[in-house]
Design a protein around this motif. Structure first.
Motif, PDB file in Angstrom:
ATOM      1  N   PRO A 277       0.785  -1.238   0.000  1.00  0.00           N
ATOM      2  CA  PRO A 277       0.000   0.000   0.000  1.00  0.00           C
ATOM      3  C   PRO A 277       0.817   1.289   0.000  1.00  0.00           C
ATOM      4  N   SER A 278       1.896   1.355   0.773  1.00  0.00           N
ATOM      5  CA  SER A 278       2.676   2.598   0.844  1.00  0.00           C
ATOM      6  C   SER A 278       3.308   2.950  -0.499  1.00  0.00           C
ATOM      7  N   TRP A 279       3.759   1.922  -1.204  1.00  0.00           N
ATOM      8  CA  TRP A 279       4.348   2.158  -2.525  1.00  0.00           C
ATOM      9  C   TRP A 279       3.260   2.385  -3.565  1.00  0.00           C
ATOM     10  N   ASP A 280       2.110   1.764  -3.388  1.00  0.00           N
ATOM     11  CA  ASP A 280       0.986   2.003  -4.286  1.00  0.00           C
ATOM     12  C   ASP A 280       0.556   3.471  -4.217  1.00  0.00           C
ATOM     13  N   ALA A 281       0.572   4.028  -3.004  1.00  0.00           N
ATOM     14  CA  ALA A 281       0.240   5.450  -2.848  1.00  0.00           C
ATOM     15  C   ALA A 281       1.262   6.322  -3.563  1.00  0.00           C
ATOM     16  N   ARG A 282       2.526   5.951  -3.493  1.00  0.00           N
ATOM     17  CA  ARG A 282       3.560   6.708  -4.211  1.00  0.00           C
ATOM     18  C   ARG A 282       3.311   6.689  -5.712  1.00  0.00           C
ATOM     19  N   LEU A 283       2.936   5.533  -6.233  1.00  0.00           N
ATOM     20  CA  LEU A 283       2.671   5.442  -7.674  1.00  0.00           C
ATOM     21  C   LEU A 283       1.552   6.394  -8.080  1.00  0.00           C
ATOM     22  N   ASN A 284       0.514   6.479  -7.265  1.00  0.00           N
ATOM     23  CA  ASN A 284      -0.589   7.409  -7.561  1.00  0.00           C
ATOM     24  C   ASN A 284      -0.116   8.860  -7.532  1.00  0.00           C
ATOM     25  N   ILE A 285       0.696   9.191  -6.537  1.00  0.00           N
ATOM     26  CA  ILE A 285       1.209  10.565  -6.424  1.00  0.00           C
ATOM     27  C   ILE A 285       2.089  10.902  -7.623  1.00  0.00           C
ATOM     28  N   TRP A 286       2.968   9.985  -8.008  1.00  0.00           N
ATOM     29  CA  TRP A 286       3.880  10.245  -9.121  1.00  0.00           C
ATOM     30  C   TRP A 286       3.119  10.392 -10.440  1.00  0.00           C
ATOM     31  N   ALA A 287       2.091   9.574 -10.628  1.00  0.00           N
ATOM     32  CA  ALA A 287       1.294   9.685 -11.853  1.00  0.00           C
ATOM     33  C   ALA A 287       0.580  11.038 -11.913  1.00  0.00           C
ATOM     34  N   PHE A 288      -0.016  11.449 -10.804  1.00  0.00           N
ATOM     35  CA  PHE A 288      -0.691  12.746 -10.746  1.00  0.00           C
ATOM     36  C   PHE A 288       0.295  13.883 -11.007  1.00  0.00           C
ATOM     37  N   THR A 289       1.467  13.798 -10.393  1.00  0.00           N
ATOM     38  CA  THR A 289       2.483  14.845 -10.552  1.00  0.00           C
ATOM     39  C   THR A 289       2.949  14.947 -11.995  1.00  0.00           C
ATOM     40  N   ALA A 290       3.281  13.822 -12.601  1.00  0.00           N
ATOM     41  CA  ALA A 290       3.764  13.840 -13.977  1.00  0.00           C
ATOM     42  C   ALA A 290       2.717  14.420 -14.918  1.00  0.00           C
ATOM     43  N   ASP A 291       1.461  14.093 -14.676  1.00  0.00           N
ATOM     44  CA  ASP A 291       0.396  14.626 -15.517  1.00  0.00           C
ATOM     45  C   ASP A 291       0.311  16.151 -15.394  1.00  0.00           C
ATOM     46  N   HIS A 292       0.460  16.680 -14.187  1.00  0.00           N
ATOM     47  CA  HIS A 292       0.330  18.123 -13.980  1.00  0.00           C
ATOM     48  C   HIS A 292       1.597  18.893 -14.375  1.00  0.00           C
ATOM     49  N   VAL A 293       2.723  18.209 -14.488  1.00  0.00           N
ATOM     50  CA  VAL A 293       3.927  18.873 -15.017  1.00  0.00           C
ATOM     51  C   VAL A 293       3.662  19.404 -16.419  1.00  0.00           C
ATOM     52  N   GLN A 294       2.815  18.701 -17.168  1.00  0.00           N
ATOM     53  CA  GLN A 294       2.536  19.093 -18.547  1.00  0.00           C
ATOM     54  C   GLN A 294       1.849  20.457 -18.651  1.00  0.00           C
ATOM     55  N   ASP A 295       1.196  20.911 -17.578  1.00  0.00           N
ATOM     56  CA  ASP A 295       0.501  22.203 -17.623  1.00  0.00           C
ATOM     57  C   ASP A 295       1.477  23.376 -17.688  1.00  0.00           C
ATOM     58  N   HIS A 296       2.602  23.259 -16.959  1.00  0.00           N
ATOM     59  CA  HIS A 296       3.604  24.335 -16.942  1.00  0.00           C
ATOM     60  C   HIS A 296       4.999  23.710 -16.998  1.00  0.00           C
ATOM     61  N   ILE A 313      -1.641  15.011  -3.537  1.00  0.00           N
ATOM     62  CA  ILE A 313      -0.228  15.096  -3.161  1.00  0.00           C
ATOM     63  C   ILE A 313      -0.167  15.513  -1.696  1.00  0.00           C
ATOM     64  N   PRO A 314      -0.047  14.567  -0.774  1.00  0.00           N
ATOM     65  CA  PRO A 314       0.052  14.928   0.648  1.00  0.00           C
ATOM     66  C   PRO A 314       1.400  15.600   0.954  1.00  0.00           C
ATOM     67  N   LEU A 315       1.415  16.906   1.042  1.00  0.00           N
ATOM     68  CA  LEU A 315       2.574  17.736   1.381  1.00  0.00           C
ATOM     69  C   LEU A 315       3.629  17.825   0.279  1.00  0.00           C
ATOM     70  N   HIS A 316       4.091  16.687  -0.220  1.00  0.00           N
ATOM     71  CA  HIS A 316       5.103  16.707  -1.278  1.00  0.00           C
ATOM     72  C   HIS A 316       4.977  15.434  -2.103  1.00  0.00           C
ATOM     73  N   THR A 317       5.768  15.351  -3.175  1.00  0.00           N
ATOM     74  CA  THR A 317       5.588  14.279  -4.159  1.00  0.00           C
ATOM     75  C   THR A 317       6.299  12.978  -3.807  1.00  0.00           C
ATOM     76  N   HIS A 318       7.114  12.982  -2.741  1.00  0.00           N
ATOM     77  CA  HIS A 318       7.919  11.796  -2.405  1.00  0.00           C
ATOM     78  C   HIS A 318       8.883  11.429  -3.527  1.00  0.00           C
ATOM     79  N   ASN A 319       9.244  12.403  -4.331  1.00  0.00           N
ATOM     80  CA  ASN A 319      10.258  12.210  -5.364  1.00  0.00           C
ATOM     81  C   ASN A 319      10.840  13.581  -5.695  1.00  0.00           C
ATOM     82  N   ALA A 320      12.137  13.745  -5.461  1.00  0.00           N
ATOM     83  CA  ALA A 320      12.765  15.059  -5.613  1.00  0.00           C
ATOM     84  C   ALA A 320      12.670  15.572  -7.045  1.00  0.00           C
TER      85      ALA A 320
END
Length: 415
Positions: A277-296, A313-320
């Motif tokens: 579950p903890s890594w599954d949550a990271r995958l969701n956060i990373w997918a959301f982040t990558a999608d929104h990078v495309q906006d700007h 994104i709880p506080l941060h993306t968990h990926n620098a």
């Protein structure tokens, strides 16, 4: 390439005392109060300033970090996380702004690093010895406490009038594992250079046991990656350093593209079915982040924008790398990537004369980046401070060897 005659610098006894103090505090903070590394490194920077002399010309890494801080500050003009106009009424309000803290950290943490570069050989030997045994003590203590389910930590909290649940106590002591995963490499090198092979084995056992029992999975990944880099540089020398530089650069360039490609190819869905579950949550956060990078993609959403997306994104993306792309766009990712690539390039240059020191530094750099790519936010002060602490530790080990090149780690414009 320049070689510092550390013994000729003024104020080295004071600098040695400050650095010894830093590493005496390291096991205490690593076990009890990891957030304390930020004020510790800031205090070290303040303490060394009076004996640092006139400023030198800023080095390339310092200029890169300064440009990154300036770009982050500029991005606040469009960031949804920017403080409302008129809300900054006193110094306390201003100091809480991430953009301001970046400049303070660059100055103070950088001063501490610059001070480490001025240690005499004898002073560096003392600092490296205290550092090595301090990290060993931290590993043994956290490892033993992890065996008891953090019972000792719970008793300490009861004595201080702030009891904590067993599950939260386990999480608290696990944070020390991240410090140990980075500091393992300079600590092991310092102990080995003093012939303490059994101590290195005990250090490794302590770090592994603590990480396993406290479920600090990122630490295990970081140690494995650091070990692979250590072997690569020891075996290949400069070629290994060049491969490390390439490996450091790739995530800063391709992180959002790689995630989006993995999603489209179905690889992301396959991973969701495999991870806990903890890594599954990271995958969701990373997918959301990558999608929104495309906006700007060029300018990013602005500094601290990660905090404004709610539960996605709880506080941060968990990926620098993804956080840099999301908040500061291609500009910020390029500047941060250039800084870490410069450090990796320094590993390559060091490998020409001292493969052992190059392997130590490359492994520590790798462990730090791996944990940053899996666990913490880019702007967390204590985690930035741990990075500075690792640079100081590596510098002390190099200086004590008598073959130190200051181009590898000098990241401060102060000195």
């Amino acid at each position: 390439m320049t070689t510092t005659s550390a013994g000729s610098e003024k104020g080295t006894p004071w600098l040695t005392g400050v650095m010894v103090f830093v590493f005496v505090m390291t096991p205490l903070l690593g076990y009890l109060a990891q957030l304390g590394f930020a004020p510790l490194m800031a205090l070290a920077g303040l303490l060394v300033l009076p004996v640092m002399g006139r400023p030198r010309t800023p080095t390339a890494p310092a200029l890169i970090l300064l440009l990154l801080a300036i770009w982050a500050a500029v991005s606040m003009t469009w960031s949804p996380a920017a403080p409302p106009a008129g809300s900054l009424k006193d110094y306390g309000d201003v100091e809480k702004v991430t953009a301001v803290k970046l400049f303070l950290q660059l100055a103070l943490y950088g001063a501490a690093v610059a001070a480490a570069l001025r240690l005499s050989a004898r002073g560096a030997d003392r600092v490296a010895t205290v550092m090595g045994f301090g990290v060993l003590a931290l590993a043994v203590f956290v490892g033993l406490d992890a065996l008891t389910g953090a019972a000792m930590f719970q008793k300490f909290r009861v004595l201080t009038g702030d009891p904590i649940r067993p599950d939260l106590a386990k999480v608290k002591i696990s944070i020390g594992c991240y410090v140990m995963a980075v500091m393992f490499w300079p600590a092991a090198a310092a102990l080995l250079r003093r012939g303490k092979r059994a101590s290195v084995v005990l250090l490794l056992v302590g770090v592994l046991m603590a990480s396993l029992l406290s479920s600090a999975d990122s630490c295990l990944v970081a140690l494995a990656a650091g070990g692979a880099v250590w072997l690569m540089i020891k075996g290949l020398g400069k070629v290994g350093g060049r491969l490390l530089t390439l490996a450091v650069a790739i995530p800063f360039v391709f992180a959002p593209i790689a995630v989006l490609w993995a999603i489209q190819a179905g690889f992301w869905g396959w991973l969701h079915g495999l991870v806990p579950p903890s890594w599954d949550a990271r995958l969701n956060i990373w997918a959301f982040t990558a999608d929104h990078v495309q906006d700007h993609p060029f300018r990013g959403w602005g500094l601290d924008a990660s905090r404004t997306f709610g539960d996605a994104i709880p506080l941060h993306t968990h990926n620098a790398q993804l956080q840099l792309w999301l908040e500061l766009g291609a500009v910020g990712a390029a500047l941060a990537g250039a800084f870490f690539c410069w450090l990796a390039h320094g590993v390559t240059r060091t490998a020409e004369t001292d493969r052992g020191a190059a392997a130590m530094t490359g492994a520590a750099l790798t462990s730090y980046l791996v944990i940053g790519a899996l666990s913490f936010g880019v702007w967390q002060e204590w985690w930035i401070a741990v990075g500075a602490l690792a640079v100081v530790a590596c510098a002390a080990v190099r200086l004590s060897s008598g073959e130190y090149n200051d181009e590898l780690v000098e990241i401060s414009s102060i000195g």
